[in-house]
Motif scaffolding. Structure first.
Motif, short mmCIF file in Angstrom:
data_model
loop_
_atom_site.label_atom_id
_atom_site.label_comp_id
_atom_site.label_asym_id
_atom_site.label_seq_id
_atom_site.Cartn_x
_atom_site.Cartn_y
_atom_site.Cartn_z
N ASN A 84 0.98 -1.14 0.04
CA ASN A 84 0.17 0.03 0.10
C ASN A 84 0.74 0.98 0.08
O ASN A 84 1.85 1.30 0.75
CB ASN A 84 -0.83 -0.05 1.26
CG ASN A 84 -2.08 1.25 1.46
OD1 ASN A 84 -1.65 2.01 0.62
ND2 ASN A 84 -2.94 0.77 2.02
N ARG A 142 -12.27 -5.78 3.81
CA ARG A 142 -13.31 -4.89 4.04
C ARG A 142 -12.81 -4.63 5.89
O ARG A 142 -12.84 -3.54 6.11
CB ARG A 142 -14.63 -5.46 4.24
CG ARG A 142 -15.36 -5.56 3.02
CD ARG A 142 -16.86 -6.04 2.98
NE ARG A 142 -17.82 -5.07 3.50
CZ ARG A 142 -18.83 -5.40 4.21
NH1 ARG A 142 -19.59 -6.54 3.65
NH2 ARG A 142 -19.90 -4.79 4.54
N SER A 184 -4.12 -7.05 2.61
CA SER A 184 -4.05 -5.16 2.97
C SER A 184 -2.60 -5.08 2.43
O SER A 184 -2.32 -3.87 2.71
CB SER A 184 -4.33 -5.20 4.31
OG SER A 184 -3.35 -6.08 5.02
N ASP A 201 -10.03 -2.23 5.56
CA ASP A 201 -10.55 -1.07 5.01
C ASP A 201 -9.80 -0.88 3.65
O ASP A 201 -9.27 0.42 3.47
CB ASP A 201 -10.10 0.13 6.03
CG ASP A 201 -10.86 1.53 5.69
OD1 ASP A 201 -11.95 1.22 5.16
OD2 ASP A 201 -10.44 2.43 5.93
N VAL A 202 -9.46 -1.91 3.05
CA VAL A 202 -9.20 -1.79 1.51
C VAL A 202 -10.05 -1.06 0.79
O VAL A 202 -11.45 -1.41 0.96
CB VAL A 202 -8.88 -3.21 0.90
CG1 VAL A 202 -8.29 -2.93 -0.71
CG2 VAL A 202 -7.91 -3.94 1.69
N SER A 203 -9.85 0.16 -0.20
CA SER A 203 -10.83 0.89 -0.73
C SER A 203 -11.62 0.01 -1.64
O SER A 203 -11.24 -0.84 -2.16
CB SER A 203 -10.26 1.87 -1.60
OG SER A 203 -9.41 1.39 -2.53
N ARG A 204 -13.09 0.34 -1.71
CA ARG A 204 -13.77 -0.47 -2.63
C ARG A 204 -13.45 -0.69 -4.02
O ARG A 204 -13.71 -1.75 -4.73
CB ARG A 204 -15.42 0.28 -2.62
CG ARG A 204 -16.58 -0.48 -3.54
CD ARG A 204 -17.71 0.17 -3.11
NE ARG A 204 -18.11 -0.11 -1.65
CZ ARG A 204 -19.26 0.32 -1.29
NH1 ARG A 204 -20.18 0.77 -2.14
NH2 ARG A 204 -19.47 0.40 -0.05
N ARG A 205 -12.78 0.28 -4.60
CA ARG A 205 -12.50 0.34 -6.09
C ARG A 205 -10.96 -0.58 -6.21
O ARG A 205 -10.77 -1.14 -7.15
CB ARG A 205 -12.23 1.61 -6.47
CG ARG A 205 -10.81 2.23 -6.01
CD ARG A 205 -10.47 3.30 -6.69
NE ARG A 205 -9.42 4.26 -6.21
CZ ARG A 205 -9.12 5.26 -5.30
NH1 ARG A 205 -10.36 5.52 -4.35
NH2 ARG A 205 -7.99 5.55 -4.89
N GLU A 206 -10.48 -0.90 -5.19
CA GLU A 206 -9.17 -1.76 -5.12
C GLU A 206 -9.52 -3.11 -4.53
O GLU A 206 -8.76 -4.07 -4.83
CB GLU A 206 -8.31 -1.17 -4.10
CG GLU A 206 -7.48 -0.05 -4.72
CD GLU A 206 -6.66 -0.31 -5.70
OE1 GLU A 206 -5.56 -1.23 -5.40
OE2 GLU A 206 -6.53 0.32 -6.93
N ARG A 207 -10.65 -3.24 -3.98
CA ARG A 207 -11.00 -4.47 -3.41
C ARG A 207 -10.79 -5.87 -4.05
O ARG A 207 -10.23 -6.83 -3.82
CB ARG A 207 -12.36 -4.43 -2.54
CG ARG A 207 -12.36 -5.40 -1.41
CD ARG A 207 -13.73 -4.96 -0.74
NE ARG A 207 -13.59 -3.77 0.00
CZ ARG A 207 -14.79 -3.08 0.44
NH1 ARG A 207 -16.03 -3.51 0.33
NH2 ARG A 207 -14.56 -1.82 1.03
#
Length: 284
Positions: A4, A114, A163, A117-123
């Motif tokens: 990250n 989730r 993550s 807290d991995v971003s939704r667009r990256e998940r």
């Protein structure tokens, strides 16, 4: 997998530093003035008999337990004052199973994405990368209850990797697995480490694993580090104490030398034994 970009931390500082760490359960001093440093990028083994304080120390480093005395830092972040910053740097595979048998492999990893807290667009991309890294893509949409023991451990590794952690914490990651499955898990750990440069801190009772895969090891007994160095350094040091005419000791010989005769009274309680056996039976 890549780290990250917002993981923070100073690459010049040690991955983990424990200074005078103490933790007690009532009158029992599980960790008793632990001093420990783990270098950035190494595979570090924390060894010792049951009850030596390894898991307690791991839980303090991961912020699952508070730090009542002493100091713990992860890449320069204080585990007491900067708990969320520390957690963002970590991937953790506990001794107890963390995968949900009622979910598919993909759903298990997505759940951890989730949680971390991995971003939704990256998940979706991160989940796919993590599954691919541990060679579970083909089995990703099967329920975890259908997985073999080695596959379950690899799934938990994927959960910890989603993550893109700088520090991967593994507490007895191959417990209960047969030798082939153990080797397979370690091959995936080393592949991810080579690709990302992450630091690995592992506890294990398998001396052959520590000897083969760890850059350095610390032998812990009664809450403190009693010996520290590369496996070769520890074996050579024991041989020098025994006499140069002696055969080169094994790491298991070093373990016995450090733990001495205190194994029986430091072997954990009934709950420790029950928990370990339950985990072993579920992955076996």
């Amino acid at each position: 997998m890549t780290r990250n970009a917002t993981d923070g931390g100073d690459p010049a500082v040690d991955a983990v530093t424990c200074a005078g760490l103490r933790y007690s359960f009532g009158e029992t001093h599980a960790v008793d003035g632990l001093d420990l440093s783990v270098r950035d990028g190494e595979v570090f083994g924390l060894l010792g008999p049951n009850g030596a304080g390894k898991t307690t120390a791991i839980r303090c480093i991961t912020t699952l337990l508070p730090v009542p005395a002493g100091k713990v830092s992860v890449f320069g972040h204080d585990a007491t004052r900067e708990r969320m910053a520390v957690r963002r740097l970590l991937g953790y595979v506990p001794q107890q199973l963390s995968a949900d048998a009622g979910l598919t492999g993909r759903e298990n990893v997505a759940l951890f994405a989730r949680v971390f807290d991995v971003s939704r667009r990256e998940r979706a991309r991160r989940v796919e990368q993590a599954l691919e890294a541990v060679d579970l893509t083909a089995a990703a949409d099967r329920l975890a209850r259908t997985y073999s023991g080695g596959m379950v451990r690899r799934l938990e590794l994927a959960q910890a990797l989603v993550s893109a952690p700088r520090l991967l914490m593994l507490d007895e990651p191959t417990i209960g697995l047969d030798p082939i499955a153990r080797t397979n898990v370690w091959e995936h750990i080393n592949a991810v480490r080579a690709a990302t440069g992450m630091t690995v801190l592992v506890t294990t009772h398998y001396m052959d694993e520590a000897d083969q895969y760890c850059d350095r090891v610390a032998l812990m007994h009664r809450g403190r580090v009693r010996a520290l160095g590369t496996p070769d350094e520890l074996r050579t040091g024991l041989r020098e104490r025994l006499g140069t005419e002696s055969p080169l000791p094994t790491l298991e010989d070093v373990f016995r030398d450090v733990a001495g005769s205190g194994l029986d009274d430091q072997s954990g309680d009934f709950r420790d034994v029950r928990s370990t056996r339950r985990t072993a039976s579920r992955v076996g």
